[in-house]
Design a protein around this motif. Sequence first.
Motif, PDB file in Angstrom:
ATOM      1  N   PRO A 431       0.616  -1.062  -0.140  1.00 56.79           N
ATOM      2  CA  PRO A 431       0.174  -0.023  -0.157  1.00 56.79           C
ATOM      3  C   PRO A 431       0.814   1.194   0.011  1.00 56.79           C
ATOM      4  N   PHE A 432       2.118   1.215   0.683  1.00 63.22           N
ATOM      5  CA  PHE A 432       2.834   2.537   0.645  1.00 63.22           C
ATOM      6  C   PHE A 432       3.421   2.777  -0.842  1.00 63.22           C
ATOM      7  N   GLU A 433       3.744   1.534  -1.646  1.00 64.49           N
ATOM      8  CA  GLU A 433       4.246   1.794  -3.003  1.00 64.49           C
ATOM      9  C   GLU A 433       3.115   2.250  -3.619  1.00 64.49           C
ATOM     10  N   LEU A 434       1.807   1.894  -3.682  1.00 63.12           N
ATOM     11  CA  LEU A 434       0.531   2.379  -4.252  1.00 63.12           C
ATOM     12  C   LEU A 434       0.399   3.701  -4.059  1.00 63.12           C
ATOM     13  N   ALA A 435       0.667   4.248  -2.723  1.00 59.31           N
ATOM     14  CA  ALA A 435       0.391   5.585  -2.325  1.00 59.31           C
ATOM     15  C   ALA A 435       1.437   6.617  -2.990  1.00 59.31           C
ATOM     16  N   ARG A 436       2.731   5.932  -2.988  1.00 61.72           N
ATOM     17  CA  ARG A 436       3.892   6.658  -3.867  1.00 61.72           C
ATOM     18  C   ARG A 436       3.503   6.905  -5.376  1.00 61.72           C
ATOM     19  N   ARG A 437       2.948   5.845  -5.895  1.00 57.07           N
ATOM     20  CA  ARG A 437       2.600   5.754  -7.174  1.00 57.07           C
ATOM     21  C   ARG A 437       1.478   6.661  -7.539  1.00 57.07           C
ATOM     22  N   ASN A 438       0.392   6.983  -6.584  1.00 55.81           N
ATOM     23  CA  ASN A 438      -0.633   7.972  -6.892  1.00 55.81           C
ATOM     24  C   ASN A 438      -0.383   9.209  -6.776  1.00 55.81           C
ATOM     25  N   LEU A 439       0.724   9.523  -5.932  1.00 54.53           N
ATOM     26  CA  LEU A 439       0.875  10.739  -5.568  1.00 54.53           C
ATOM     27  C   LEU A 439       1.142  11.992  -6.326  1.00 54.53           C
ATOM     28  N   LYS A 440       2.010  11.547  -7.294  1.00 50.45           N
ATOM     29  CA  LYS A 440       2.219  12.447  -8.574  1.00 50.45           C
ATOM     30  C   LYS A 440       0.823  12.741  -9.311  1.00 50.45           C
ATOM     31  N   PRO A 441       0.048  11.709  -9.856  1.00 55.22           N
ATOM     32  CA  PRO A 441      -1.200  11.791 -10.774  1.00 55.22           C
ATOM     33  C   PRO A 441      -2.037  12.694  -9.831  1.00 55.22           C
ATOM     34  N   VAL A 442      -2.457  12.606  -8.794  1.00 59.32           N
ATOM     35  CA  VAL A 442      -3.567  12.850  -7.871  1.00 59.32           C
ATOM     36  C   VAL A 442      -2.937  14.273  -7.646  1.00 59.32           C
ATOM     37  N   ALA A 443      -1.626  14.565  -7.115  1.00 55.96           N
ATOM     38  CA  ALA A 443      -1.354  15.904  -6.799  1.00 55.96           C
ATOM     39  C   ALA A 443      -1.478  16.787  -8.068  1.00 55.96           C
ATOM     40  N   ILE A 444      -1.056  16.356  -9.321  1.00 58.33           N
ATOM     41  CA  ILE A 444      -1.465  17.013 -10.622  1.00 58.33           C
ATOM     42  C   ILE A 444      -2.796  17.287 -10.899  1.00 58.33           C
ATOM     43  N   GLY A 445      -3.787  16.224 -10.427  1.00 63.25           N
ATOM     44  CA  GLY A 445      -5.340  16.345 -10.875  1.00 63.25           C
ATOM     45  C   GLY A 445      -5.771  17.590  -9.822  1.00 63.25           C
ATOM     46  N   LEU A 446      -5.352  17.364  -8.639  1.00 65.18           N
ATOM     47  CA  LEU A 446      -5.840  18.562  -7.688  1.00 65.18           C
ATOM     48  C   LEU A 446      -5.574  19.999  -7.936  1.00 65.18           C
ATOM     49  N   VAL A 447      -4.304  20.003  -8.686  1.00 62.26           N
ATOM     50  CA  VAL A 447      -3.764  21.367  -9.179  1.00 62.26           C
ATOM     51  C   VAL A 447      -4.792  21.889 -10.245  1.00 62.26           C
ATOM     52  N   VAL A 448      -4.661  21.262 -11.196  1.00 63.35           N
ATOM     53  CA  VAL A 448      -5.367  21.340 -12.293  1.00 63.35           C
ATOM     54  C   VAL A 448      -7.102  21.360 -12.055  1.00 63.35           C
ATOM     55  N   THR A 449      -7.584  20.706 -11.202  1.00 66.32           N
ATOM     56  CA  THR A 449      -9.053  20.999 -10.805  1.00 66.32           C
ATOM     57  C   THR A 449      -9.093  22.388  -9.977  1.00 66.32           C
ATOM     58  N   THR A 450      -7.990  22.361  -9.144  1.00 66.07           N
ATOM     59  CA  THR A 450      -8.265  23.795  -8.269  1.00 66.07           C
ATOM     60  C   THR A 450      -8.460  24.843  -9.255  1.00 66.07           C
ATOM     61  N   ILE A 451      -7.534  24.960 -10.103  1.00 64.30           N
ATOM     62  CA  ILE A 451      -7.406  26.032 -11.143  1.00 64.30           C
ATOM     63  C   ILE A 451      -8.821  26.318 -12.017  1.00 64.30           C
ATOM     64  N   VAL A 452      -9.063  25.080 -12.365  1.00 67.52           N
ATOM     65  CA  VAL A 452     -10.354  25.199 -13.112  1.00 67.52           C
ATOM     66  C   VAL A 452     -11.235  25.754 -12.111  1.00 67.52           C
ATOM     67  N   ALA A 453     -11.637  25.195 -10.946  1.00 65.69           N
ATOM     68  CA  ALA A 453     -12.500  25.727  -9.918  1.00 65.69           C
ATOM     69  C   ALA A 453     -12.450  27.293  -9.730  1.00 65.69           C
ATOM     70  N   MET A 454     -11.498  27.662  -9.871  1.00 64.32           N
ATOM     71  CA  MET A 454     -11.495  29.104  -9.936  1.00 64.32           C
ATOM     72  C   MET A 454     -12.097  30.091 -11.068  1.00 64.32           C
ATOM     73  N   PHE A 455     -11.795  29.382 -12.032  1.00 60.45           N
ATOM     74  CA  PHE A 455     -12.761  29.912 -13.357  1.00 60.45           C
ATOM     75  C   PHE A 455     -14.252  29.620 -13.268  1.00 60.45           C
ATOM     76  N   LEU A 456     -14.682  28.542 -12.525  1.00 62.17           N
ATOM     77  CA  LEU A 456     -16.268  28.245 -12.432  1.00 62.17           C
ATOM     78  C   LEU A 456     -16.743  29.010 -11.336  1.00 62.17           C
ATOM     79  N   VAL A 457     -15.989  29.538 -10.217  1.00 57.41           N
ATOM     80  CA  VAL A 457     -17.113  30.153  -9.299  1.00 57.41           C
ATOM     81  C   VAL A 457     -17.311  31.411  -9.593  1.00 57.41           C
TER      82      VAL A 457
END
Length: 457
Positions: A431-457
């Motif tokens: 599970p630790f290896e899975l968490a490390r592998r997910n970290l970069k994609p999820v972090a990228i997703g959160l950054v992009v989604t947060t930026i998109v949210a700024m334009f939608l509010v």
Amino acid sequence: MGIELGALHWMYVLFIAFIIGFMIMRRDTSILCILGIFLLSLTATSSLSHSVSAVFSSFIYAITELLPTILIISIIVSMSKVLMATGINESMISPFARLIKTPALAYWVIGLVMMTISYFFWPSPAVALLGAVLLPVAIRVGLPAIGVAVAMNLFGHGVALSGDFVIQAAPKITADAAGLPVHEVVQASVPLVIVMGVVTTLSAFYFLKQDMKHNRIHVQPTMLTNSSSVQSTPLSSSIRRALAIIVPLFFAIDVWAMFALHLQGGDATALVGGTALFILMVVSLIAHKGKGLEQTTSYLIEGLQFGFKVFGPVIPIAAFFYLGDAGFTKIIGDFLPKGSHGLVNDLGVALASKVPLTAQVATVTITALGAITGLDGSGFSGISLVGSVSHLFASALGSGAATLTAAIWVGGGTLIPWALIPAAAICGVSPFELARRNLKPVAIGLVVTTIVAMFLV
């Protein structure tokens, strides 16, 4: 709105920083977590004996919280062992093997099927249903077990749980806290869920392909698919083919029962687990005949050994992070400051009270708040706080309550190791290896989604 943070809060933050740092360096954190539990208890109670006892009590609490997941994983593994020993597993996967020919197809098919089932029954029972059947197919066509775990995890505990469009438990909690109708939260969250899902799953697939291309990750038998410990017990071809039809049919009946009886979450998982137990018993009696009684127990023991072996390293870490929520009062006692809602929620409230009410800053704050409150591993524990804070930011955010995705994506099972266990255990990966592998994609997703949210509010 603000709350004064005390020594307990700052000690908790300090240990979280150390634990995350150790995880990044691929070092074991069990001793650090045990020390953190002890020092938090000692700071709160000033009692040496109580603090030593709290370490043991925290393990009991963590095991109690994790026990349903441990059992379903152990039972599914026990059933898989007897299916592999009898050759039924081979007959079951042959239709899927003809459909899934490449690693890429395996990743997307498994992910999309996982997402579809998770929308109706939530991810944990979906992992149990899919893992035993589709994991061997994916391994056979060249997709590593970690890739299967990533697909099931991101599409299930990520995309499906973050939107929760069918069951609507998550948006209802947030909507109630924000004072909004649930349908408004669901509608507002659709573009954010789509952006987060697309960016995260595509990023994860890209990184996975790059690692496979450069031989940084290899396809090899997993703890579940490696049958070296299983003695082959051949069945006649007619019996094997019949059971290969009956076993999936029983799980198909489970799916129908979940619809008909409105079973979700733990109830759905229990139905899958009970069905797997009956399959284990029947197949074992048919295959081993006079020795079926003893062999059934042997398969159960092997499954339980697997389950606790996988969960063992996670229990101390989960025990520490459970102190951030309701676990503190139940393990240590009522020693939190007056008005506290738990260490993690207090930190979230303190963060929210320090930021200006502008659209950009508020959107980032909601995302950070969701991430912080998700650190205990439960996506649901902090989303009511996210909803209430979104209500305060309503003038700047508009549909800000829909940013509940941040809480679910971090805490619900994509970044926190002890929340990743269902997918990791079924696939036989760390599970630790899975968490490390997910970290970069999820972090990228959160950054992009947060930026998109700024334009939608």
